[in-house]
Write a protein that holds these residues in place. Structure first.
Motif, mmCIF file in Angstrom:
data_model
loop_
_atom_site.group_PDB
_atom_site.id
_atom_site.type_symbol
_atom_site.label_atom_id
_atom_site.label_comp_id
_atom_site.label_asym_id
_atom_site.label_seq_id
_atom_site.Cartn_x
_atom_site.Cartn_y
_atom_site.Cartn_z
ATOM 1 N N TYR A 238 0.850 -1.187 0.000
ATOM 2 C CA TYR A 238 0.000 0.000 0.000
ATOM 3 C C TYR A 238 0.886 1.237 0.000
ATOM 4 O O TYR A 238 2.074 1.171 0.300
ATOM 5 C CB TYR A 238 -0.938 -0.004 1.215
ATOM 6 N N ARG A 239 0.296 2.369 -0.359
ATOM 7 C CA ARG A 239 1.061 3.621 -0.408
ATOM 8 C C ARG A 239 1.495 4.036 0.996
ATOM 9 O O ARG A 239 0.820 3.729 1.977
ATOM 10 C CB ARG A 239 0.220 4.725 -1.053
ATOM 11 N N LEU A 240 2.620 4.739 1.050
ATOM 12 C CA LEU A 240 3.232 5.063 2.329
ATOM 13 C C LEU A 240 3.385 6.576 2.511
ATOM 14 O O LEU A 240 3.547 7.321 1.547
ATOM 15 C CB LEU A 240 4.608 4.402 2.432
ATOM 16 N N ALA A 241 3.357 6.996 3.766
ATOM 17 C CA ALA A 241 3.679 8.379 4.118
ATOM 18 C C ALA A 241 5.210 8.542 4.063
ATOM 19 O O ALA A 241 5.938 7.556 4.186
ATOM 20 C CB ALA A 241 3.155 8.692 5.515
ATOM 21 N N PRO A 242 5.723 9.738 3.858
ATOM 22 C CA PRO A 242 5.000 11.015 3.745
ATOM 23 C C PRO A 242 4.529 11.346 2.325
ATOM 24 O O PRO A 242 3.800 12.313 2.146
ATOM 25 C CB PRO A 242 6.047 12.024 4.214
ATOM 26 N N LYS A 243 4.954 10.545 1.317
ATOM 27 C CA LYS A 243 4.502 10.829 -0.047
ATOM 28 C C LYS A 243 2.987 10.781 -0.148
ATOM 29 O O LYS A 243 2.369 11.580 -0.871
ATOM 30 C CB LYS A 243 5.112 9.817 -1.022
ATOM 31 N N HIS A 244 2.401 9.846 0.559
ATOM 32 C CA HIS A 244 0.950 9.672 0.521
ATOM 33 C C HIS A 244 0.433 9.645 1.961
ATOM 34 O O HIS A 244 0.429 8.592 2.607
ATOM 35 C CB HIS A 244 0.587 8.376 -0.204
ATOM 36 N N PRO A 245 0.030 10.796 2.472
ATOM 37 C CA PRO A 245 -0.417 10.857 3.870
ATOM 38 C C PRO A 245 -1.636 9.974 4.125
ATOM 39 O O PRO A 245 -2.462 9.760 3.233
ATOM 40 C CB PRO A 245 -0.747 12.347 4.068
ATOM 41 N N TYR A 246 -1.723 9.470 5.348
ATOM 42 C CA TYR A 246 -2.907 8.755 5.789
ATOM 43 C C TYR A 246 -4.110 9.692 5.687
ATOM 44 O O TYR A 246 -3.962 10.900 5.956
ATOM 45 C CB TYR A 246 -2.710 8.316 7.244
ATOM 46 N N ALA A 329 1.556 13.241 18.218
ATOM 47 C CA ALA A 329 2.311 14.140 17.344
ATOM 48 C C ALA A 329 2.867 13.386 16.137
ATOM 49 O O ALA A 329 2.821 13.892 15.005
ATOM 50 C CB ALA A 329 3.443 14.800 18.129
ATOM 51 N N PHE A 330 3.384 12.192 16.367
ATOM 52 C CA PHE A 330 3.948 11.408 15.259
ATOM 53 C C PHE A 330 2.883 11.092 14.218
ATOM 54 O O PHE A 330 3.088 11.299 13.024
ATOM 55 C CB PHE A 330 4.574 10.120 15.784
ATOM 56 N N PHE A 331 1.740 10.590 14.674
ATOM 57 C CA PHE A 331 0.703 10.216 13.708
ATOM 58 C C PHE A 331 0.145 11.448 13.001
ATOM 59 O O PHE A 331 -0.098 11.428 11.787
ATOM 60 C CB PHE A 331 -0.427 9.463 14.405
ATOM 61 N N THR A 332 -0.033 12.527 13.755
ATOM 62 C CA THR A 332 -0.596 13.743 13.171
ATOM 63 C C THR A 332 0.319 14.332 12.098
ATOM 64 O O THR A 332 -0.122 14.612 10.973
ATOM 65 C CB THR A 332 -0.844 14.799 14.261
ATOM 66 N N VAL A 335 2.565 10.921 9.785
ATOM 67 C CA VAL A 335 1.762 9.919 9.077
ATOM 68 C C VAL A 335 0.622 10.574 8.297
ATOM 69 O O VAL A 335 0.453 10.324 7.100
ATOM 70 C CB VAL A 335 1.201 8.866 10.055
ATOM 71 N N ALA A 336 -0.147 11.429 8.980
ATOM 72 C CA ALA A 336 -1.291 12.067 8.326
ATOM 73 C C ALA A 336 -0.931 13.362 7.618
ATOM 74 O O ALA A 336 -1.735 13.872 6.832
ATOM 75 C CB ALA A 336 -2.395 12.323 9.351
ATOM 76 N N GLY A 337 0.262 13.910 7.897
ATOM 77 C CA GLY A 337 0.698 15.127 7.213
ATOM 78 C C GLY A 337 -0.083 16.362 7.591
ATOM 79 O O GLY A 337 -0.180 17.311 6.797
ATOM 80 N N LEU A 338 -0.642 16.396 8.796
ATOM 81 C CA LEU A 338 -1.403 17.555 9.254
ATOM 82 C C LEU A 338 -0.502 18.533 9.990
ATOM 83 O O LEU A 338 0.451 18.136 10.667
ATOM 84 C CB LEU A 338 -2.543 17.107 10.182
ATOM 85 N N ASP A 339 -0.799 19.799 9.876
ATOM 86 C CA ASP A 339 0.003 20.824 10.549
ATOM 87 C C ASP A 339 -0.343 20.935 12.027
ATOM 88 O O ASP A 339 0.534 21.168 12.865
ATOM 89 C CB ASP A 339 -0.200 22.186 9.871
ATOM 90 N N GLU A 340 -1.620 20.787 12.327
ATOM 91 C CA GLU A 340 -2.087 20.955 13.700
ATOM 92 C C GLU A 340 -2.726 19.668 14.205
ATOM 93 O O GLU A 340 -3.342 18.922 13.444
ATOM 94 C CB GLU A 340 -3.111 22.105 13.792
ATOM 95 N N ASP A 342 -5.351 17.364 15.563
ATOM 96 C CA ASP A 342 -6.812 17.348 15.443
ATOM 97 C C ASP A 342 -7.338 16.173 16.271
ATOM 98 O O ASP A 342 -7.267 15.019 15.838
ATOM 99 C CB ASP A 342 -7.202 17.202 13.972
ATOM 100 N N GLN A 343 -7.866 16.467 17.448
ATOM 101 C CA GLN A 343 -8.289 15.409 18.351
ATOM 102 C C GLN A 343 -9.427 14.581 17.768
ATOM 103 O O GLN A 343 -9.473 13.354 17.930
ATOM 104 C CB GLN A 343 -8.715 15.994 19.702
ATOM 105 N N ALA A 344 -10.349 15.228 17.078
ATOM 106 C CA ALA A 344 -11.465 14.499 16.474
ATOM 107 C C ALA A 344 -10.956 13.513 15.416
ATOM 108 O O ALA A 344 -11.449 12.384 15.312
ATOM 109 C CB ALA A 344 -12.463 15.478 15.860
ATOM 110 N N PHE A 345 -9.955 13.943 14.645
ATOM 111 C CA PHE A 345 -9.360 13.076 13.626
ATOM 112 C C PHE A 345 -8.698 11.871 14.286
ATOM 113 O O PHE A 345 -8.865 10.726 13.838
ATOM 114 C CB PHE A 345 -8.333 13.870 12.815
ATOM 115 N N LEU A 346 -7.954 12.093 15.361
ATOM 116 C CA LEU A 346 -7.281 11.005 16.057
ATOM 117 C C LEU A 346 -8.288 10.023 16.656
ATOM 118 O O LEU A 346 -8.081 8.801 16.602
ATOM 119 C CB LEU A 346 -6.379 11.562 17.161
ATOM 120 N N ASP A 347 -9.381 10.531 17.202
ATOM 121 C CA ASP A 347 -10.406 9.656 17.768
ATOM 122 C C ASP A 347 -11.035 8.773 16.695
ATOM 123 O O ASP A 347 -11.338 7.601 16.940
ATOM 124 C CB ASP A 347 -11.497 10.480 18.457
#
Length: 448
Positions: A238-246, A329-332, A335-340, A342-347
């Motif tokens: 499957y595609r991998l981060a950081p080229k392809h964020p979760y 922080a690592f996943f955000t 892995v997901a390539g987000l700047d901030e 996002d607790q709702a996203f993590l949940d």
């Protein structure tokens, strides 16, 4: 001069061995000491350390032989003409050799853990070493051994043309197409005109921290399911981060399931009985695919395809991506390539929180889970598996049917990758779980 170099080389070899032995027994303390709060900068080094000590813990006899060879080579080169070499042998390396033997003894002692697990799954099953002596001899000599009756169909593309173009577009790298391929492993593949009963299917998702990894390794439990239970095994890339964020990873798992549901019958597999498995980050993706089954948001363009599965196997899986701030922080960010953050996203994307919510709200009939957790895992703490099991205890009347937990006292993160006494035992427990799952499913279908 050569003798002096041999003496100093042997000293360094033994000293490094002492460090890795300490890390083998006290991985969490070493990680906390070297990498405060598992910093993002220290994570790659921690991963390498954990993989290395995993190999040491699983292959102590091979390491013992290697160390004896190193001592003999040092002697041939004249290293024992120096007092430093003798001190190194007596003070450092003889203890190192004894540690190797102790690690193997630990694996032997763990047998009772597996026997207890087997009793819960199938009271008629036993771990009989004498009847499996040929297997044991092969795997001790060759940790990568694969039964000769296994056939591989490699590099099958599971994505559509549009999906392939989507994978290439961000980097113009044609090699990204290979990330949308899978390998099918089978025994006695069907031939033209032959009539075969369709067999249960295992779809495995490799680990690698969502950023690396390969689907080219057939794990011991997969080889045992293939050789002894006649299952079909599918290893997906499957595609991998950081080229392809979760969540690109999750989309691809769903796409691979689409291919399995529509095409696996050509290889003798039953599209109506599919079990997902995953190790490390692959365990996270397997769980997420199961708890989001048939949700249109995660399978754009094939919303009508059934992506539900009959069971999930998590091998030291990252079932909780927000155990502490560093994991969040690592996943955000990585892995997901987000700047901030996002607790709702993590949940939404943490299997532990998703399962807890869905069980409490009775929103979805979850498939059974088999969760393997390693007590000495410095990457994914065993408490995550324990907490995951606890959710089923809190919400279900029969939690053992919903989630089977196997905690290995002396195991590390990658204990399942190569053949060892531990992976041999563990594969038999997974085999028993899969056998019971399929038997229950077959009885249900026959009665329906």
């Amino acid at each position: 001069m050569l003798a002096l170099l041999a003496s100093y080389g042997y000293f360094l070899w033994a000293l490094v061995g002492v460090f890795f032995n300490i890390d083998t027994f006290y991985p969490h303390k070493v990680a906390d000491l070297l990498f405060h709060h598992r910093s993002r900068l220290g994570r790659p080094i921690l991963t390498l350390l954990e993989v290395h000590v995993s190999i040491r813990a699983e292959m102590p006899l091979q390491l013992f032989v290697l160390k004896v060879f190193a001592i003999a080579l040092t002697g041939v080169l004249g290293g024992f003409d120096y007092w430093l070499t003798w001190v190194t042998l007596c003070v450092l390396d003889i203890p190192n050799l004894l540690v190797c033997l102790y690690l193997f003894w630990e694996m032997v002692q763990e047998k009772q853990v597996y026997l207890d697990a087997l009793q819960q799954l199938d009271s008629s099953m036993q771990i009989n070493i004498s009847s499996n002596i040929k297997w044991l001899l092969r795997i001790l000599v060759n940790p990568l051994w694969r039964p000769p009756n296994i056939t591989v169909f490699p590099d099958i593309t599971y994505a559509t043309h549009e999906e392939l173009m989507e994978a290439i577009q961000p980097t113009d790298d044609l090699n990204e197409q290979k990330r949308l391929q899978l390998d099918v492993y089978t025994t006695n593949p069907p031939t033209a005109g032959s009539s075969h009963i369709l067999r249960p299917v295992l779809v495995h998702i490799h680990g690698g921290g969502w950023q690396q990894g390969t689907n080219k390794i057939c794990y011991p439990f997969e080889k045992m399911l293939l050789s002894e239970q006649n299952w079909i095994v599918v290893n997906i890339a499957y595609r991998l981060a950081p080229k392809h964020p979760y969540p690109a990873h999750l989309y691809d798992v769903k796409r691979a399931l689409r291919w399995v549901k529509t095409s696996i019958h050509s290889y003798g597999g039953d599209p109506d009985f599919v079990v997902l498995s995953g190790d490390s980050s692959g365990g996270h993706l397997a769980a997420m695919a199961a708890v989001t089954a048939n949700e249109p948001e995660w399978q754009p363009g094939f919303e009508s395809i059934d992506t539900s599965v009959c069971g999930v196997i998590s091998l030291n899986g990252s079932l909780d991506i927000q155990g502490d701030e560093s994991k969040k922080a690592f996943f955000t960010h990585k892995v997901a390539g987000l700047d901030e953050l996002d607790q709702a996203f993590l949940d939404r994307h943490s299997p532990l929180q998703r399962v807890e919510k869905q069980l409490a709200g009775k929103q979805l009939q979850l498939p059974p889970f088999f969760v393997l957790a390693s007590q000495r895992d410095a990457m994914v703490n065993a408490s995550i598996g324990v907490n995951f099991k606890a959710v089923f205890y809190e919400q279900e009347s029969n939690p053992d049917d919903g989630c089977t937990l196997l905690v290995l006292p002396g195991a590390h993160h990658a204990c399942y990758v190569f053949w060892s006494l531990r992976s041999f035992y563990g594969s038999q427990v997974i085999q028993a779980w899969c056998k019971r799952l399929y038997s229950n499913s077959s009885r249900y279908r026959n009665s329906a």
